[in-house]
Design a protein around this motif. Sequence first.
Motif, PDB file in Angstrom:
ATOM      1  N   THR A  99       0.751  -1.324  -0.209  1.00 39.89           N
ATOM      2  CA  THR A  99      -0.028  -0.096  -0.016  1.00 39.89           C
ATOM      3  C   THR A  99       0.815   1.173   0.109  1.00 39.89           C
ATOM      4  O   THR A  99       0.242   2.324  -0.108  1.00 39.89           O
ATOM      5  CB  THR A  99      -0.834  -0.023   0.939  1.00 39.89           C
ATOM      6  N   LYS A 101       3.167   4.168  -1.215  1.00 43.40           N
ATOM      7  CA  LYS A 101       3.477   4.888  -2.612  1.00 43.40           C
ATOM      8  C   LYS A 101       5.032   4.656  -2.953  1.00 43.40           C
ATOM      9  O   LYS A 101       5.732   4.351  -1.863  1.00 43.40           O
ATOM     10  CB  LYS A 101       3.316   6.260  -2.548  1.00 43.40           C
ATOM     11  N   PRO A 102       5.432   4.763  -4.216  1.00 46.27           N
ATOM     12  CA  PRO A 102       6.758   4.543  -4.753  1.00 46.27           C
ATOM     13  C   PRO A 102       7.650   5.613  -4.109  1.00 46.27           C
ATOM     14  O   PRO A 102       7.256   6.454  -3.618  1.00 46.27           O
ATOM     15  CB  PRO A 102       6.619   4.659  -6.179  1.00 46.27           C
ATOM     16  N   ARG A 164       7.944  -1.544  -1.762  1.00 47.68           N
ATOM     17  CA  ARG A 164       7.229  -0.507  -2.417  1.00 47.68           C
ATOM     18  C   ARG A 164       8.107  -0.449  -3.591  1.00 47.68           C
ATOM     19  O   ARG A 164       9.170  -0.613  -3.667  1.00 47.68           O
ATOM     20  CB  ARG A 164       7.028   0.678  -1.938  1.00 47.68           C
ATOM     21  N   SER A 191       2.440   9.933 -14.157  1.00 46.35           N
ATOM     22  CA  SER A 191       2.052   8.629 -13.508  1.00 46.35           C
ATOM     23  C   SER A 191       3.229   7.981 -13.346  1.00 46.35           C
ATOM     24  O   SER A 191       3.173   6.936 -12.481  1.00 46.35           O
ATOM     25  CB  SER A 191       0.807   8.098 -14.073  1.00 46.35           C
ATOM     26  N   ASP A 194       5.467   9.362 -10.392  1.00 43.89           N
ATOM     27  CA  ASP A 194       4.651   9.969  -9.083  1.00 43.89           C
ATOM     28  C   ASP A 194       5.115   9.158  -7.977  1.00 43.89           C
ATOM     29  O   ASP A 194       5.000   7.741  -7.963  1.00 43.89           O
ATOM     30  CB  ASP A 194       3.019   9.779  -9.313  1.00 43.89           C
ATOM     31  N   ALA A 195       5.482   9.645  -6.918  1.00 49.46           N
ATOM     32  CA  ALA A 195       6.020   8.952  -5.778  1.00 49.46           C
ATOM     33  C   ALA A 195       5.630   9.761  -4.347  1.00 49.46           C
ATOM     34  O   ALA A 195       5.237  10.770  -4.376  1.00 49.46           O
ATOM     35  CB  ALA A 195       7.580   8.872  -5.554  1.00 49.46           C
ATOM     36  N   GLU A 196       6.000   8.925  -3.229  1.00 52.75           N
ATOM     37  CA  GLU A 196       5.637   9.654  -2.026  1.00 52.75           C
ATOM     38  C   GLU A 196       6.760  10.674  -1.690  1.00 52.75           C
ATOM     39  O   GLU A 196       6.425  11.528  -1.070  1.00 52.75           O
ATOM     40  CB  GLU A 196       5.727   8.666  -0.830  1.00 52.75           C
TER      41      GLU A 196
END
Length: 482
Positions: A99, A101-102, A164, A191, A194-196
């Motif tokens: 769950t 984010k990358p 992740r 997209s 996109d990353a944390e």
Amino acid sequence: MLPILQSGVIRFLSAFLVCSSLAAQLDSGTRQLSHDILKQLIEINTTDSSGDNTAAARAMAKRLLDAGFPAADVTVLVPADRPNKGNVVVRLHGAPGGTLKPILLIGHLDVVEALRADWTTDPFQLVEKDGYFYGRGTQDMKSQDVAMLTTFIRFRKEGYTPPRDLILALTSDEEGGTANGVDWLLRNHRSLIDAEFVLNGDAGGVNTEKGKPIDVEIAATEKLYADFQLTVTNPGGHSSLPVPDNAIYRLADALGRLEHAPFPFELNPVTRAYFEKLSTHETPRNAADMKAMLRTPPDAAAIARLSEDPHYNSLIHTTCVATRLNAGHANNALPQTAQAIVNCRILPGHSPEEVRQDLVRKLADPRVAVRYIDSNTGKTEDVAPGQPGLEPSTPRSDVVRAMERVADVMWPGAPVVVDMETGASDSKYTMAAGMPSFGVGELAVDHDDVRAHGKDERVRVDSFYQCVDFFYRYLKALAPAR
Ligand SMILES: [Zn+2]
């Protein structure tokens, strides 16, 4: 004094022993692979004037495909109107059903111009000499690119599944040019990247003195870059009949005033914490000055002494310095135009327009026009952007703690310090896009041997392999225990 010295020596010796054993831990296959990729990348010219970033992106993509990455996870992206400004993005998939984010890693493939005539060696050949690798990009930042890429290849080969997705984007036009890859990817392929949060190999670093680690830096904020064009015009005339009003003298006088009017001293939460930490490790004189500088009110004499060090100076001031001069049109004519470029590095929280107005005041001559140069288009504007650089935020504790764990093993005794990058990097785009960004390019460079953008750019051979080892250890250390 003595106990500190002794423990320093012991720390140094143990650091030496640990480093030697660490170097041995990088298996010979990885050493060879990273060396070969570095040689390949240095030898692909990626300057804005005559280089080909797309060739470098494709070569790196091939390395990834050869290592077994599926074609679907390796993408070379080239702007339609800029065939030489390609970028490569690779994704290593995390555990299914995760769950988180990358994490996005970024590095630029392009390098600053390098003239063969200025260099001792060919800047576009990897030359190993006296324990150093020479070549354009060895410090900024092809070594770090290779370290990140090699880490992805190692993970792939050993079948490592991170918790992740890990994404690596190697991009164009960080140094100059008008096709910045990170900006372009964010606008056109968000997209895909996109990353944390973002780890940028182009900032941070291990600061060493004669190879001995002093500190391990994480860049959590950075200065804003701005160029200004100063222009004085004059009717000119015959040089046999000089008149008092001369464009060159006028400009030179104004520049002289600028030289002697530094911008005010200022700290932010990141630089304050940086100096607080550094003051416990520095030489007694510097430590005392740092403590005096941190007091309220700050000690002006201490600030003046610390400002003699170009690095400390750049951390506590906005700086503006003349970098180019161009004037006159004939040896026997009075100059009709005199122009200078002033390059500014602006502290977070201040805008280029604010600094432009400061320049007008410091130059103190209404006849000196001060225009902003848009570095993306090269066009000059009468008014500069009013948007200030982002104020630093609190760094992520996982990013810092993982660094402390790895640094403890790789550079024992050297504190991890969170600091401000005095240059500007592509983090400005990722931060503006809402992704917290941290410079973690832990390439060890002696503080008096910074040759990025300069001639005979080089990196210690050991530092390069350590950097390769570092990214592997760091990305694993960042993964929470499962
Ligand atoms: Zn760079």
